[in-house]
Scaffold this motif. Structure first.
Motif, PDB file in Angstrom:
ATOM      1  N   UNK A  97      -7.529-100.833 -78.110  1.00  0.00           N
ATOM      2  CA  UNK A  97      -7.379-101.051 -76.668  1.00  0.00           C
ATOM      3  C   UNK A  97      -8.719-100.803 -76.016  1.00  0.00           C
ATOM      4  N   UNK A  98      -8.782-101.194 -74.771  1.00  0.00           N
ATOM      5  CA  UNK A  98     -10.005-100.952 -74.020  1.00  0.00           C
ATOM      6  C   UNK A  98     -10.220 -99.474 -73.782  1.00  0.00           C
ATOM      7  N   UNK A  99     -11.460 -99.040 -73.903  1.00  0.00           N
ATOM      8  CA  UNK A  99     -11.767 -97.621 -73.755  1.00  0.00           C
ATOM      9  C   UNK A  99     -11.502 -97.154 -72.344  1.00  0.00           C
ATOM     10  N   UNK A 100     -11.901 -97.946 -71.382  1.00  0.00           N
ATOM     11  CA  UNK A 100     -11.749 -97.535 -69.976  1.00  0.00           C
ATOM     12  C   UNK A 100     -10.283 -97.401 -69.605  1.00  0.00           C
ATOM     13  N   UNK A 101      -9.488 -98.382 -70.008  1.00  0.00           N
ATOM     14  CA  UNK A 101      -8.069 -98.333 -69.687  1.00  0.00           C
ATOM     15  C   UNK A 101      -7.386 -97.154 -70.380  1.00  0.00           C
ATOM     16  N   UNK A 102      -7.716 -96.925 -71.643  1.00  0.00           N
ATOM     17  CA  UNK A 102      -7.091 -95.844 -72.404  1.00  0.00           C
ATOM     18  C   UNK A 102      -7.422 -94.483 -71.811  1.00  0.00           C
ATOM     19  N   UNK A 103      -8.711 -94.283 -71.537  1.00  0.00           N
ATOM     20  CA  UNK A 103      -9.132 -92.981 -70.996  1.00  0.00           C
ATOM     21  C   UNK A 103      -8.612 -92.777 -69.586  1.00  0.00           C
ATOM     22  N   UNK A 104      -8.535 -93.857 -68.810  1.00  0.00           N
ATOM     23  CA  UNK A 104      -8.005 -93.705 -67.442  1.00  0.00           C
ATOM     24  C   UNK A 104      -6.537 -93.294 -67.472  1.00  0.00           C
ATOM     25  N   UNK A 105      -5.771 -93.981 -68.319  1.00  0.00           N
ATOM     26  CA  UNK A 105      -4.349 -93.630 -68.424  1.00  0.00           C
ATOM     27  C   UNK A 105      -4.191 -92.202 -68.938  1.00  0.00           C
ATOM     28  N   UNK A 106      -5.029 -91.815 -69.913  1.00  0.00           N
ATOM     29  CA  UNK A 106      -4.957 -90.445 -70.457  1.00  0.00           C
ATOM     30  C   UNK A 106      -5.247 -89.402 -69.401  1.00  0.00           C
ATOM     31  N   UNK A 107      -6.316 -89.662 -68.621  1.00  0.00           N
ATOM     32  CA  UNK A 107      -6.701 -88.694 -67.576  1.00  0.00           C
ATOM     33  C   UNK A 107      -5.617 -88.587 -66.518  1.00  0.00           C
ATOM     34  N   UNK A 108      -5.062 -89.738 -66.102  1.00  0.00           N
ATOM     35  CA  UNK A 108      -4.012 -89.707 -65.075  1.00  0.00           C
ATOM     36  C   UNK A 108      -2.792 -88.965 -65.593  1.00  0.00           C
ATOM     37  N   UNK A 109      -2.443 -89.214 -66.832  1.00  0.00           N
ATOM     38  CA  UNK A 109      -1.268 -88.535 -67.413  1.00  0.00           C
ATOM     39  C   UNK A 109      -1.484 -87.030 -67.502  1.00  0.00           C
ATOM     40  N   UNK A 110      -2.649 -86.624 -67.970  1.00  0.00           N
ATOM     41  CA  UNK A 110      -2.943 -85.191 -68.050  1.00  0.00           C
ATOM     42  C   UNK A 110      -2.923 -84.541 -66.684  1.00  0.00           C
ATOM     43  N   UNK A 111      -3.484 -85.238 -65.690  1.00  0.00           N
ATOM     44  CA  UNK A 111      -3.502 -84.666 -64.338  1.00  0.00           C
ATOM     45  C   UNK A 111      -2.085 -84.511 -63.795  1.00  0.00           C
ATOM     46  N   UNK A 112      -1.250 -85.534 -63.996  1.00  0.00           N
ATOM     47  CA  UNK A 112       0.130 -85.436 -63.490  1.00  0.00           C
ATOM     48  C   UNK A 112       0.881 -84.300 -64.155  1.00  0.00           C
ATOM     49  N   UNK A 113       0.746 -84.160 -65.476  1.00  0.00           N
ATOM     50  CA  UNK A 113       1.451 -83.092 -66.188  1.00  0.00           C
ATOM     51  C   UNK A 113       0.965 -81.727 -65.728  1.00  0.00           C
ATOM     52  N   UNK A 114      -0.352 -81.564 -65.633  1.00  0.00           N
ATOM     53  CA  UNK A 114      -0.900 -80.262 -65.248  1.00  0.00           C
ATOM     54  C   UNK A 114      -0.521 -79.911 -63.811  1.00  0.00           C
ATOM     55  N   UNK A 115      -0.624 -80.900 -62.889  1.00  0.00           N
ATOM     56  CA  UNK A 115      -0.266 -80.630 -61.483  1.00  0.00           C
ATOM     57  C   UNK A 115       1.200 -80.284 -61.381  1.00  0.00           C
ATOM     58  N   UNK A 116       2.016 -80.962 -62.143  1.00  0.00           N
ATOM     59  CA  UNK A 116       3.468 -80.646 -62.117  1.00  0.00           C
ATOM     60  C   UNK A 116       3.740 -79.229 -62.584  1.00  0.00           C
ATOM     61  N   UNK A 117       3.063 -78.805 -63.634  1.00  0.00           N
ATOM     62  CA  UNK A 117       3.285 -77.467 -64.150  1.00  0.00           C
ATOM     63  C   UNK A 117       2.704 -76.385 -63.247  1.00  0.00           C
ATOM     64  N   UNK A 118       1.619 -76.668 -62.552  1.00  0.00           N
ATOM     65  CA  UNK A 118       0.976 -75.646 -61.702  1.00  0.00           C
ATOM     66  C   UNK A 118       1.694 -75.492 -60.385  1.00  0.00           C
ATOM     67  N   UNK A 119       2.042 -76.599 -59.746  1.00  0.00           N
ATOM     68  CA  UNK A 119       2.571 -76.547 -58.372  1.00  0.00           C
ATOM     69  C   UNK A 119       4.077 -76.732 -58.296  1.00  0.00           C
ATOM     70  N   UNK A 120       4.793 -76.582 -59.420  1.00  0.00           N
ATOM     71  CA  UNK A 120       6.255 -76.704 -59.405  1.00  0.00           C
ATOM     72  C   UNK A 120       6.867 -75.542 -58.641  1.00  0.00           C
TER      73      UNK A 120
END
Length: 502
Positions: free
Chosen positions: A479-502
């Motif tokens: 897959x494209x590097x930019x697309x893969x890393x962008x999706x990875x970063x967004x996913x990590x941010x959503x998971x971490x924000x959910x766990x911190x600010x729940x």
């Protein structure tokens, strides 16, 4: 005609005698008042106290008292023991029920067990079945050994003594007995019961042979009229072994006093409250006197009552100590959490360095069907790198789940401590211990740095190198590097924000 009349007359006399005997066997049926005497009785459970004593009784010799029974004589050779009441009786007529077992390995046992009612307490190692000879009173002897070799044992006999006669061991007391019966009481499936009743100078002994579990299955052993026993006697049980040995266990000794209807005299009432108050006051005075004497003898070791308060923990101190312990545990969990986050960041940096190093290298592909070897375009990521990154991402997600669980546990403990502290009457919520908000802020900054590093690497990998442009993936394995890393970063941010600010 005359012999027939004599037979009917004999049958009538037998029935009349049985009716009279049955009426005397049950004094409760003729209006006799019965009262249980607890000071002359023992029974399980808690037969013996923690210190080994039996309330209102004294035992000695080889007797052993437990919570369930009194082993008057154990199954060892030449053992003797006895147990006696501490006080004399204050009633004339009585009914005693004894539940016991005599068990041994052999077909023949020795020596036996005896019930006593005497004016004086006997010895604990006496010559007559563990008690003293020349007694003044009554002995019901359960003799299990045949001394006279007449094959008439086990035998139950009643023997009276006025304090002057020696017991005839050689003849098993047959020359002195008042009455008796031949009953086998050894090694029975159920405990043997003996009921000894003395009322209106009539002595009656009933025996339960221990073959059934019916507690009322008694049969008459002996009955004697005109028996004059001394007043105010002691009750006792003794046992002894010889060359042969049996276990002699007594489970119940239940005494009931018998009184004619309308003649029961109530004992004088004693005000126990006043007696206990007086005893407590005397004890307090004695204690104060001993304190004063100790202060005079040890002036240097003297401490005021206020000085002793420092040795005890108050309620507020205990609450604050519990809060401090809880916050210390929170701090330990947060340190462990910080260590795991640092480990995750290190693994992620290692993965990104590997991706950056291999991003500009072409990965050779196997030759196609036409013989032309295909190569990955410059800047493409191989399948192995993608798998490695996915593996690291799964590890990171697992660690984040563990972080979420730890943070939830910390919040729950903190809320419980604060709630308990708010409900306390004097305690106050104090900000002692580790600063939780500061640690959470540090964790948030660390994860932001990780996000920025991942974004920077993605930008480097997505930028064109020279004149080469990023081509479309030749296969479905990359897959494209930019697309893969962008999706990875967004996913990590959503998971971490959910766990911190729940």
């Amino acid at each position: 005609m005359l012999p027939t009349f004599c037979k009917f007359l004999a049958i009538f006399c037998i029935l009349a005698w049985q009716t009279h005997a049955t009426g005397n066997l049950s004094p409760g049926a003729v209006g006799v008042h019965r009262r249980f005497e607890y000071k002359y009785s023992f029974k399980p459970p808690y037969l013996a106290q923690k210190d080994g004593t039996v309330p209102f009784w004294e035992y000695g010799g080889n007797a052993i008292a437990s919570s369930e029974s009194v082993r008057v004589a154990p199954s060892l050779r030449s053992q003797k023991g006895a147990i006696w009441t501490k006080s004399q009786t204050n009633f004339d007529w009585w009914d005693v029920e004894i539940v016991f077992r005599v068990t041994g390995r052999g077909r023949i046992g020795a020596d036996g067990l005896a019930f006593w009612y005497t004016t004086e307490k006997g010895d604990y190692n006496g010559p007559v079945f563990g008690s003293s000879d020349r007694w003044n009173g009554l002995a019901i002897i359960f003799d299990s050994f045949d001394n006279d070799n007449k094959h008439n044992n086990p035998y139950i006999s009643a023997v009276l003594n006025d304090g002057t006669k020696l017991y005839d061991h050689a003849n098993d007391g047959t020359t002195q007995l008042l009455s008796g019966c031949l009953r086998d009481f050894r090694n029975k499936p159920f405990p043997t019961r003996a009921r000894i009743e003395y009322y209106n100078n009539v002595l009656t002994v009933l025996i339960h042979n221990g073959m059934t579990n019916n507690n009322d299955d008694y049969e008459l052993c002996l009955r004697a009229d005109g028996v004059n026993l001394p007043k105010n006697g002691y009750f006792g049980i003794s046992a002894a072994t010889g060359g042969l040995a049996d276990d002699h266990d007594v489970f119940h000794f239940l005494t009931t006093s018998l009184h004619a209807a309308g003649q029961l005299q109530e004992p004088p009432k004693v005000d126990n409250q006043e007696k206990l108050t007086q005893e407590y006051k005397e004890y307090q005075d004695k204690l104060e006197k001993q304190k004063q004497e100790y202060k005079k003898e040890h002036p240097d070791e003297h401490k005021d009552e206020e000085d002793w308060e420092e040795f005890y923990e108050s309620e507020n101190q205990r609450e604050l100590r519990q809060i401090w312990q809880g916050q210390s545990q929170i701090a330990d969990h947060l340190r462990e959490l910080s260590r795991k986050v640092d480990e995750i960041i290190g693994r992620q940096e290692t993965t990104l360095s590997l991706v950056s190093r291999n991003a500009g290298q072409a990965v050779p592909q196997p030759p196609a069907a036409g013989g032309v070897q295909q190569q990955l375009p410059v800047g493409a990521v191989s399948r192995s790198d993608v798998d490695l990154l996915l593996t690291n991402q799964n590890v990171l997600l697992a660690s984040i789940r563990e972080i979420r669980q730890l943070v939830g546990d910390i919040n729950m403990r903190t809320d419980n401590i604060q709630t308990n502290q708010k409900h306390a009457p004097t305690a106050q919520i104090q900000s002692t211990g580790y600063d939780v908000q500061t640690l959470i802020a540090e964790m948030r900054d660390g994860m932001n740095q990780v996000k920025q590093g991942i974004t920077h690497v993605g930008q480097r990998l997505g930028a064109p190198q020279g004149a080469a442009q990023v081509a479309n993936c030749p296969t479905g394995n990359c897959v494209g590097v930019t697309l893969f890393l962008s999706v990875t970063v967004v996913q990590l941010l959503l998971v971490f924000i959910y766990n911190i600010f729940k």
